[in-house]
Design a protein around this motif. Structure first.
Motif, PDB file in Angstrom:
ATOM      1  N   SER A  86       2.449 -31.650   2.468  1.00 16.74           N
ATOM      2  CA  SER A  86       2.438 -30.469   3.332  1.00 16.74           C
ATOM      3  C   SER A  86       1.117 -30.428   4.081  1.00 16.74           C
ATOM      4  N   LYS A  87       1.085 -29.584   5.065  1.00 16.10           N
ATOM      5  CA  LYS A  87      -0.115 -29.381   5.870  1.00 16.10           C
ATOM      6  C   LYS A  87      -0.484 -27.906   5.735  1.00 16.10           C
ATOM      7  N   VAL A  88      -1.735 -27.640   5.416  1.00 13.30           N
ATOM      8  CA  VAL A  88      -2.203 -26.261   5.262  1.00 13.30           C
ATOM      9  C   VAL A  88      -2.491 -25.699   6.657  1.00 13.30           C
ATOM     10  N   VAL A  89      -1.756 -24.667   7.026  1.00 10.62           N
ATOM     11  CA  VAL A  89      -1.951 -24.013   8.321  1.00 10.62           C
ATOM     12  C   VAL A  89      -3.103 -23.013   8.215  1.00 10.62           C
ATOM     13  N   SER A  90      -3.117 -22.261   7.116  1.00  6.57           N
ATOM     14  CA  SER A  90      -4.209 -21.321   6.864  1.00  6.57           C
ATOM     15  C   SER A  90      -4.285 -21.018   5.379  1.00  6.57           C
ATOM     16  N   GLY A  91      -5.457 -20.611   4.936  1.00 10.42           N
ATOM     17  CA  GLY A  91      -5.637 -20.251   3.537  1.00 10.42           C
ATOM     18  C   GLY A  91      -6.329 -21.330   2.728  1.00 10.42           C
ATOM     19  N   ILE A  92      -6.510 -21.031   1.446  1.00  7.10           N
ATOM     20  CA  ILE A  92      -7.234 -21.929   0.546  1.00  7.10           C
ATOM     21  C   ILE A  92      -6.342 -22.313  -0.628  1.00  7.10           C
ATOM     22  N   LEU A  93      -6.288 -23.619  -0.909  1.00  2.00           N
ATOM     23  CA  LEU A  93      -5.556 -24.152  -2.055  1.00  2.00           C
ATOM     24  C   LEU A  93      -6.519 -24.909  -2.957  1.00  2.00           C
ATOM     25  N   VAL A 104      -8.828 -36.539   3.316  1.00  2.00           N
ATOM     26  CA  VAL A 104      -7.460 -36.154   3.691  1.00  2.00           C
ATOM     27  C   VAL A 104      -7.243 -34.663   3.398  1.00  2.00           C
ATOM     28  N   ILE A 105      -7.778 -34.199   2.280  1.00  2.00           N
ATOM     29  CA  ILE A 105      -7.697 -32.768   1.960  1.00  2.00           C
ATOM     30  C   ILE A 105      -8.450 -31.964   3.012  1.00  2.00           C
ATOM     31  N   ALA A 106      -9.608 -32.478   3.450  1.00  2.00           N
ATOM     32  CA  ALA A 106     -10.400 -31.795   4.480  1.00  2.00           C
ATOM     33  C   ALA A 106      -9.641 -31.692   5.807  1.00  2.00           C
ATOM     34  N   LYS A 107      -8.731 -32.628   6.065  1.00  2.00           N
ATOM     35  CA  LYS A 107      -7.906 -32.576   7.285  1.00  2.00           C
ATOM     36  C   LYS A 107      -6.751 -31.598   7.149  1.00  2.00           C
ATOM     37  N   GLY A 108      -6.590 -30.988   5.968  1.00  2.00           N
ATOM     38  CA  GLY A 108      -5.550 -29.970   5.779  1.00  2.00           C
ATOM     39  C   GLY A 108      -4.301 -30.450   5.093  1.00  2.00           C
ATOM     40  N   PHE A 109      -4.307 -31.644   4.563  1.00  2.00           N
ATOM     41  CA  PHE A 109      -3.125 -32.141   3.861  1.00  2.00           C
ATOM     42  C   PHE A 109      -3.137 -31.653   2.417  1.00  2.00           C
ATOM     43  N   ALA A 110      -1.946 -31.518   1.843  1.00  2.00           N
ATOM     44  CA  ALA A 110      -1.830 -31.082   0.454  1.00  2.00           C
ATOM     45  C   ALA A 110      -0.549 -31.634  -0.158  1.00  2.00           C
ATOM     46  N   ARG A 124       2.970 -25.933   5.862  1.00  2.00           N
ATOM     47  CA  ARG A 124       4.104 -26.502   6.582  1.00  2.00           C
ATOM     48  C   ARG A 124       4.480 -27.810   5.908  1.00  2.00           C
ATOM     49  N   SER A 125       5.721 -27.929   5.506  1.00  2.00           N
ATOM     50  CA  SER A 125       6.199 -29.171   4.911  1.00  2.00           C
ATOM     51  C   SER A 125       6.226 -30.245   5.996  1.00  2.00           C
ATOM     52  N   ILE A 126       5.731 -31.439   5.663  1.00  2.00           N
ATOM     53  CA  ILE A 126       5.664 -32.524   6.649  1.00  2.00           C
ATOM     54  C   ILE A 126       6.383 -33.753   6.106  1.00  2.00           C
ATOM     55  N   ASP A 127       6.565 -34.719   6.984  1.00  2.00           N
ATOM     56  CA  ASP A 127       7.178 -35.976   6.598  1.00  2.00           C
ATOM     57  C   ASP A 127       6.197 -36.786   5.753  1.00  2.00           C
ATOM     58  N   GLU A 128       6.709 -37.464   4.771  1.00  2.00           N
ATOM     59  CA  GLU A 128       5.877 -38.270   3.859  1.00  2.00           C
ATOM     60  C   GLU A 128       5.045 -39.307   4.612  1.00  2.00           C
ATOM     61  N   ASP A 129       5.608 -39.897   5.668  1.00  2.00           N
ATOM     62  CA  ASP A 129       4.885 -40.924   6.427  1.00  2.00           C
ATOM     63  C   ASP A 129       3.604 -40.383   7.061  1.00  2.00           C
ATOM     64  N   GLU A 130       3.621 -39.131   7.505  1.00  2.00           N
ATOM     65  CA  GLU A 130       2.438 -38.534   8.106  1.00  2.00           C
ATOM     66  C   GLU A 130       1.289 -38.481   7.088  1.00  2.00           C
ATOM     67  N   LEU A 131       1.587 -38.127   5.868  1.00  2.00           N
ATOM     68  CA  LEU A 131       0.557 -38.090   4.828  1.00  2.00           C
ATOM     69  C   LEU A 131       0.115 -39.490   4.427  1.00  2.00           C
ATOM     70  N   VAL A 132       1.056 -40.401   4.279  1.00  2.00           N
ATOM     71  CA  VAL A 132       0.717 -41.781   3.892  1.00  2.00           C
ATOM     72  C   VAL A 132      -0.192 -42.409   4.941  1.00  2.00           C
ATOM     73  N   ASN A 133       0.118 -42.198   6.214  1.00  2.00           N
ATOM     74  CA  ASN A 133      -0.733 -42.730   7.282  1.00  2.00           C
ATOM     75  C   ASN A 133      -2.144 -42.148   7.214  1.00  2.00           C
ATOM     76  N   ALA A 134      -2.248 -40.855   6.947  1.00  2.00           N
ATOM     77  CA  ALA A 134      -3.567 -40.228   6.850  1.00  2.00           C
ATOM     78  C   ALA A 134      -4.323 -40.729   5.614  1.00  2.00           C
ATOM     79  N   GLN A 135      -3.612 -40.934   4.526  1.00  2.00           N
ATOM     80  CA  GLN A 135      -4.246 -41.353   3.272  1.00  2.00           C
ATOM     81  C   GLN A 135      -4.753 -42.794   3.334  1.00  2.00           C
ATOM     82  N   PHE A 136      -3.998 -43.661   4.013  1.00  2.00           N
ATOM     83  CA  PHE A 136      -4.329 -45.085   3.978  1.00  2.00           C
ATOM     84  C   PHE A 136      -4.721 -45.671   5.326  1.00  2.00           C
ATOM     85  N   SER A 137      -4.935 -44.841   6.331  1.00  2.00           N
ATOM     86  CA  SER A 137      -5.213 -45.338   7.688  1.00  2.00           C
ATOM     87  C   SER A 137      -6.526 -46.099   7.792  1.00  2.00           C
TER      88      SER A 137
END
Length: 142
Positions: A86-93, A104-110, A124-137
């Protein structure tokens, strides 16, 4: 005389049991009030739908969503498989225990399975590929 003693004993037992039940309920209620974790409003945006949940700080966003009947992707529930992105739109997790890089967490992914609200949150729920690309880019193969 035997009947009077018998009824007196039954009366004492009934009062004693009622008091214990009252005391147990009161103690449990007092325990819950003292040890209750704060709850936060968590808004989940998924597939064009928006769900708003009240989530305790000791409950993951994924657990709360499953309990509320909100369908989110997940697999391992341990923060390893990256299937609940998921992508954090606002708030703290609080994402302690997740396998995501701090960058990756600093970019708002969770990962919803390891995401515990610390304030009102919109994710916001996102596609798994978007997170994988951010994690391993930034990693090179070879």
């Amino acid at each position: 005389m035997k009947y009077i003693i018998f009824f007196y004993i039954v009366y004492i037992i009934t009062i004693s049991t009622s008091f214990k039940t009252f005391n147990n309920k009161f103690s449990l209620r007092r325990y819950n009030l003292i040890n209750a974790k704060p709850k936060h409003k968590v808004t989940i945006q998924n597939n064009g739908k928006e769900s708003v949940l009240e989530v305790s700080e000791d409950c993951s966003v994924l657990e709360a969503a499953i309990d509320a009947g909100v369908e989110l992707p997940y697999d391992c529930k341990m923060g390893v498989c990256l299937t609940c992105p998921s992508k954090v739109v606002s708030g703290i997790l609080d994402q302690t225990g997740t396998t995501l890089d701090d960058s990756v967490i600093a970019k708002g992914f969770a990962l919803t399975c390891c995401a515990y609200p610390r304030s009102d949150v919109v994710i916001r729920s996102i596609d798994e590929d978007e997170l994988v690309n951010a994690q391993f880019s930034d990693r090179q193969v070879g």
